[in-house]
Enzyme design. Structure first.
Site, PDB file in Angstrom:
ATOM      1  CB  ALA A  66      -0.870  -0.011   1.247  1.00  0.00           C
ATOM      2  N   GLY A 105      -0.745  -5.422  -0.086  1.00  0.00           N
ATOM      3  CA  GLY A 105      -1.739  -5.216  -1.130  1.00  0.00           C
ATOM      4  C   GLY A 105      -1.251  -5.674  -2.488  1.00  0.00           C
ATOM      5  CD  GLU A 108      -4.278  -8.103   0.948  1.00  0.00           C
ATOM      6  OE1 GLU A 108      -3.952  -6.893   0.898  1.00  0.00           O
ATOM      7  OE2 GLU A 108      -5.031  -8.570   1.824  1.00  0.00           O
ATOM      8  CD  GLU A 128      -0.717  -6.998   4.689  1.00  0.00           C
ATOM      9  OE1 GLU A 128      -0.041  -8.009   4.989  1.00  0.00           O
ATOM     10  OE2 GLU A 128      -1.160  -6.814   3.541  1.00  0.00           O
TER      11      GLU A 128
END
Ligand code: NAD
Length: 673
Positions: A66, A105, A108, A128
């Site tokens: 992110a 992310g 993901e 994370e």
């Protein structure tokens, strides 16, 4: 090639559309990346000439996570999950081409693609948890569907990435590409089209999660295995629950559960502290009047003077990164003993499987011992770690000055002495710095660098002084009515690795006793214990008792009796003391001391003090460090409590530092900009 957004472009190679993300330095999922990806995929989906799509990244890595600068700001659409929907539900096969790191992310997003190819050197992970969060983009639901529940738990709760080949073995990656990655991904996509393979959506893969259904022991055993290292953290348990949801709930409900848990962790004080600390740690490497582009002298050879507790560990630091290092001692016995300890340390690491026998020999080969001072003539950096006595340090630096080459950096590892005074023993004081390694030097990641003049007295000296003060305060708490186990529990519940009494027992009470006797000081309870031969763990009893070789401190009624007796003799009125009071009396002085260090310019920023306490003294990272913690409580509250203690005890130890007073009056915090 069409530029879709500032960071995303779309190209077509034959019948394969190639979407390229180019958002240096790490291709973070910034708003324009998300927008560009969505639009590029939609455009490629509508392009009749494109049969499949490859998502690749320019530069040194795939999407590495992110964009943390967007944290705490209102989310801007498209969100990651909207982009993922476009990818996963798209009508054409989509292949992610992974090099560098696919983290958070980034991974993901890759898991919503229908296939993934990667180079061997790629690293894939969900880190994370290290920021006190859980993966919030479907990672906890898709990863177990690809790699199985046990492995997903290990990756999500541990936070460490795995390599490309392991990812292939586990099913996270479908193919390893040797040579050009984009070309390999295109070839893979061609095959998918030729073979008319149905779109493989990870959300629909049920086998691996089904295998864990009805086996709650997978989770209970995992919880047990991580209990120790995750104590006090909130995110690991949230991660486990999210993976449990992947097993027990249909995909979309699992996703909703993940979202709830993500928001919970995002708003938790623990994650707030961990995210703060992440930036504090990066910031600590920056020095305002030393620009990042300042050329640093290359260290090709190093020397360490003294092969004691610190010298050996410091030498290992150099050998570990491949720098040859000469270790100089006064006598060959001391040298042999010191290098023997170094070898033992390396061998212990090898025994745990974290080094090969070859590595041990290679590293030992980089460490040369000698008693000849002239051997440091060609060192680019010399670190002195001899006895903590000014005359000895001065003598060493005067000799260093004669032998060391002109460009060498001369460093002292002193904990308490004045670096300027040491530097004055040379004709080149400008080349002398303090380099304070923490013990054990081969393990601790913290190094305090002390420049001359203004910061000549290291912040650490103050930190150590406060450590001693804390010892006195803990004794005082005993006399007033607390028990060693109560005091220790308050601090371990807070998140410190050990309480002061278990720590004293571990270090040996006789050490402090001897020092106090020399200085004519007293610590009535500890002194009484020592007089009774209770030196701590080594004698089986101290503030606690230790039975049958067990190192766990057990409360000892005998100690309660001794403490009561000493307080009676000292005429101290005993009462019941609350946990809150213990916490305030032991931790608020650290905040006050931090304020003094900051005020006197010994630390550049409040966040540096937090980094020191977290890395050097085991302050729990999920509380961010004492300065961050203080800001959360409110400086006025802390100042007022310190004043109350000052009034109660009549001791100026409690007097609030001027900076603390000022900020409290202004309603500000240490970290307010
Ligand atoms: P130590 O007593 O274990 O080792 C000192 C070594 O220096 C001994 O082996 C001694 O033989 C050698 N020595 C003494 N005079 C010498 C000389 N003239 N030339 C060459 N060698 C000489 O001490 P230590 O704990 O390693 O501490 C060393 C320094 O590191 C001190 O300044 C101390 O304040 C600092 N320090 C210690 C710690 C710690 O936790 N032990 C932590 C941070 C900093």
């Amino acid at each position: 090639m069409t530029q879709i957004s500032q960071s995303v472009s779309l190209d077509r190679q034959g019948r394969i559309a190639v979407v390229t993300v180019n958002n240096p330095p790490v291709n973070a999922l910034s708003h324009h990346v998300r927008q560009g990806l969505r639009d590029a995929i939609n455009q490629a989906a509508g392009d009749a000439g494109a049969a499949a799509i490859v998502i690749a990244c320019a530069g040194r890595t795939f999407i590495a996570g992110a964009d943390i600068t967007e944290f705490g700001k209102p989310p801007q659409e498209p969100t990651l999950s909207q982009v993922q929907d476009v990818i996963e539900r798209g009508p054409k096969p989509i292949v992610a081409a992974i090099h560098g790191t696919a983290l958070g992310g980034g991974l993901e997003l890759a898991m919503t693609c229908h296939w993934r190819v990667a180079v061997k050197t790629a690293r894939l992970g969900q880190p994370e948890v290290k920021l006190g969060l859980i993966p919030g983009g479907g990672g906890t639901q898709r990863l177990p569907r690809l790699v199985g529940v046990e492995k997903a738990l290990a990756m999500i709760v541990g936070g460490d990435p795995i390599g490309g080949e392991e990812a292939k073995r586990l099913g996270l990656v479908d193919e390893i590409v040797d040579g050009d990655l984009t070309a390999g991904a295109i070839a893979f996509a061609e095959r998918v089209v030729n073979e008319k393979r149905p779109l493989r959506k990870v959300r629909d893969l049920g086998d691996k999660v089904a295998a864990a259904r009805g086996k709650p022991e997978i989770f209970s055993e995992f919880r047990k295995s991580v209990a120790r290292q995750t104590r006090g953290f909130k995110a690991p348990e949230a991660c486990i629950r999210a993976v449990e949801a992947a097993v027990s709930l249909p995909f979309d409900q699992g996703l909703a559960r993940e979202r709830e848990l993500f928001v919970e962790t995002l708003n938790s004080p623990e994650s707030k502290a961990q995210r703060y600390f992440f930036f504090a740690e990066r910031e600590a490497a920056k020095i305002p009047d030393v620009p990042a582009e300042t050329p640093a002298a290359e260290i090709r050879k190093a020397a360490v003077i003294g092969a004691g507790t610190m010298g050996g560990g410091i030498a290992m630091n150099f050998a570990n990164v491949g720098i040859p290092v000469t270790v100089i001692e006064v006598a060959s016995e001391a040298l042999d003993r010191g290098l023997g300890v170094v070898r033992k340390n390396y061998e212990a690491t090898a025994a745990k499987g974290r080094l090969t026998k070859d590595d041990v020999e290679k590293r030992m080969g980089l460490i040369q011992g000698t008693t000849d001072f002239n051997a440091l003539a060609d060192a680019d950096l010399v670190v002195e770690a001899v006895f903590e006595e000014m005359p000895i340090k001065k003598d060493v630096f005067a000799r260093l000055d004669k032998v060391a080459k002109a460009s060498a950096v001369l460093a002292t590892n002193t904990s308490t002495l004045d670096v300027d005074e040491i530097a004055a023993a040379t004709r080149r004081p400008e080349s002398v710095v303090g380099m304070h390694f923490f013990s054990p030097a081969n393990v601790m990641r913290l190094l305090e660098v002390v420049r001359g003049e203004k910061s000549a007295k290291p912040a650490i000296a103050t930190a150590m002084a406060i450590g001693r003060q804390r010892g006195k305060q803990s004794e005082r708490l005993l006399l007033e009515g607390a028990s060693p186990q109560q005091v220790d529990k308050v601090l371990t519940d807070f998140g410190l690795p050990m309480g002061p009494f278990a720590m004293s027992d571990l270090a040996g009470l006789d050490v402090g006793w001897r020092i106090r006797k020399g200085r004519g000081e007293r610590a009535p309870v500890a002194d009484r214990l020592c007089e009774m031969g209770r030196f701590g763990q080594k004698t089986g009893s101290g503030f606690f008792k230790y039975e049958g070789g067990d190192r766990t401190p057990k409360p000892d009624p005998e100690v309660d009796r001794i403490v009561a007796e000493v307080s009676r003799e000292a005429g101290v009125q005993r009462r019941s003391i609350s946990d809150d009071e213990i916490r305030e009396r032991l931790l608020y002085p650290m905040v006050n001391e931090g304020a003094k260090i900051l005020e006197e310019g010994k630390a550049i920023r409040a966040s540096d003090i937090d980094v020191i306490w977290v890395y050097g003294y085991g302050w729990p990272v999920y509380r961010g460090g004492p300065m961050f913690w203080a800001d959360q409580i409110g400086l006025k509250t802390i100042r007022d409590r310190l004043l109350a203690f000052e009034k109660q005890t009549g001791s100026d130890f409690w007097r609030p530092a001027p900076l603390l007073n000022k900020l409290a009056d202004q309603g500000r915090g240490f970290l307010d900009k």
